[in-house]
Design a protein around this motif. Structure first.
Motif, mmCIF file in Angstrom:
data_model
loop_
_atom_site.group_PDB
_atom_site.id
_atom_site.type_symbol
_atom_site.label_atom_id
_atom_site.label_comp_id
_atom_site.label_asym_id
_atom_site.label_seq_id
_atom_site.Cartn_x
_atom_site.Cartn_y
_atom_site.Cartn_z
ATOM 1 N N UNK A 100 0.830 -1.204 0.000
ATOM 2 C CA UNK A 100 0.000 0.000 0.000
ATOM 3 C C UNK A 100 0.863 1.251 0.000
ATOM 4 N N UNK A 105 2.469 1.748 -3.331
ATOM 5 C CA UNK A 105 1.525 2.202 -4.357
ATOM 6 C C UNK A 105 1.428 3.720 -4.358
ATOM 7 N N UNK A 150 1.377 -4.153 -9.142
ATOM 8 C CA UNK A 150 0.082 -4.597 -9.657
ATOM 9 C C UNK A 150 -0.079 -6.105 -9.513
ATOM 10 N N UNK A 175 -1.143 -6.634 -5.930
ATOM 11 C CA UNK A 175 -2.548 -6.265 -5.759
ATOM 12 C C UNK A 175 -3.439 -7.390 -6.279
ATOM 13 N N UNK A 191 -6.256 -9.657 -4.325
ATOM 14 C CA UNK A 191 -7.642 -9.727 -4.793
ATOM 15 C C UNK A 191 -8.043 -11.184 -5.018
ATOM 16 N N UNK A 250 -10.966 -5.709 -0.804
ATOM 17 C CA UNK A 250 -9.607 -5.242 -1.079
ATOM 18 C C UNK A 250 -9.473 -3.748 -0.822
ATOM 19 N N UNK A 253 -7.116 -1.822 2.002
ATOM 20 C CA UNK A 253 -6.160 -0.732 1.802
ATOM 21 C C UNK A 253 -6.557 0.489 2.616
#
Lengths: 200, 200
Positions: free
Chosen positions: B109, B112, B127, B130, B134, B160, B164
């Motif tokens: 996080x 990102x 990505x 992530x 997910x 998700x 975050x």
DNA sequence: AAGGTTTGGAACCAATCGGTACAAAACACA
DNA sequence: TGTGTTTTGTACCGATTGGTTCCAAACCTT
């Protein structure tokens, strides 16, 4: 009685905020900052104190302009029901990412992560902004009058965390489907205590 | 046949990851990095390439250790139903913040948001992580077999983003009440398609 | 013990960091 | 047109940035 300044301090502050917003405190070198503000070192240190204080000023500015705008939108009955306004906010965020390719995210959210903020004055400013957002969600929910205070508070906080989550995801580019799903989940959160804001 | 190195590269990598995790890429100066890793410049540049590449390696390490651990937890039937595992994850995060005062947040996080990551190899790694998260949420939901694929996907994404969001809020210290409310909202999200994971 | 190799640490590098000092430039007022 | 005042741009500051070089110390093998 003297030479007038050749730049608009307000515009310059906006540019500064934009850079901090985009890259954070540490990553924004003074040189980049001056380039963004379109002024030179001399003018900078005459008009502002230093990098640190203009960063804090940027946070204040974000609070005054952007957060206040969001809070106003969430509290504006003309935009529909409280739930509709919340969903509208999420839709606007998603739209900015997918249509305009907005990768800036939310300055507040970014600054919460940016450790340069920690320990100083920034901490308080950030928490104040978080609180403002939470309250705005809360009030919007209260406007619909279908939840008791306890449930409204809880929902407001759930929505707040979903909001930050969306903005984190948006920072690295959000697919249309991902955004749509996130928003539908917020609808689901809002569905408690009344059939409102359903779209699909 | 030669002098053995006096440090454990694996441990050093862990320390490096810890620093990047905490303060991000730019804010972690080489000097701080060396101090954290407890080695000197010579050893560093002999064992690793440069700051950039050890940052990328830190991301890989986070994926291999932490994300994998989370994914494993979410996929472990011994930890209860899929929904119970998801809630368990949220509870662990909240607990780490309020009990241990964990302000590190989630490296994924944080990264990102950290713009230093952008444009380079980091983008893809992030990505991928992530997507792993997910998928882990999605599979956990599928394990309960109460949602069709479409709804499970949607819920996974909602969870998700809530995840975050919680980690963003946790970065600046989360009150016990705030955390509890956020988790109750996740319960609400998970309540779709079956009465599961309810606590209060 | 001697030889061969690799590590570790310090010296050193140009470039950049945030910030200051100061002189020239540009205006308002007289 | 001069004078005073402020802004502007630039040169400069020490400190620190990430990174390289190089030699002595430390070790394994024989």
């Amino acid at each position: 009685m003297a030479r007038p300044r050749e730049f608009d301090p307000d515009e310059a502050m906006d540019k500064a905020m934009g850079l901090f917003w985009d890259v954070g405190y540490e990553e924004a070198s003074l040189t980049e900052l001056l380039a963004a503000m379109e002024i030179t070192k001399g003018s900078f240190y005459k008009a502002f104190q230093d990098k640190q204080s203009i960063y804090l000023a940027s946070l204040d500015r974000y609070n005054d302009k952007v957060i206040s705008g969001t809070v106003a939108y969430l509290g504006n009955p003309a935009e529909g029901s409280g739930r509709a306004r919340i969903l509208g906010l999420f839709a606007k965020v998603a739209q900015a990412v997918e249509l305009d390719g907005d990768r800036l995210g939310c300055f507040l959210c970014n600054a919460l992560i940016d450790k340069a903020a920690e320990g100083g004055e920034a901490e308080g400013k950030l928490q104040a902004m978080v609180h403002r957002l939470e309250s705005a969600f809360y009030k919007a929910l209260q406007d619909d009058g279908q939840l008791n205070a306890r449930d409204a508070r809880e929902t407001a906080r759930g929505v707040l965390s979903a909001y930050f989550g969306l903005r984190v995801l948006g920072r690295s580019g959000l697919s249309k489907e991902m955004a749509a799903d996130c928003i539908r989940q917020v609808e689901w959160l809002l569905a408690r205590g009344g059939r409102a804001g359903q779209t699909a």
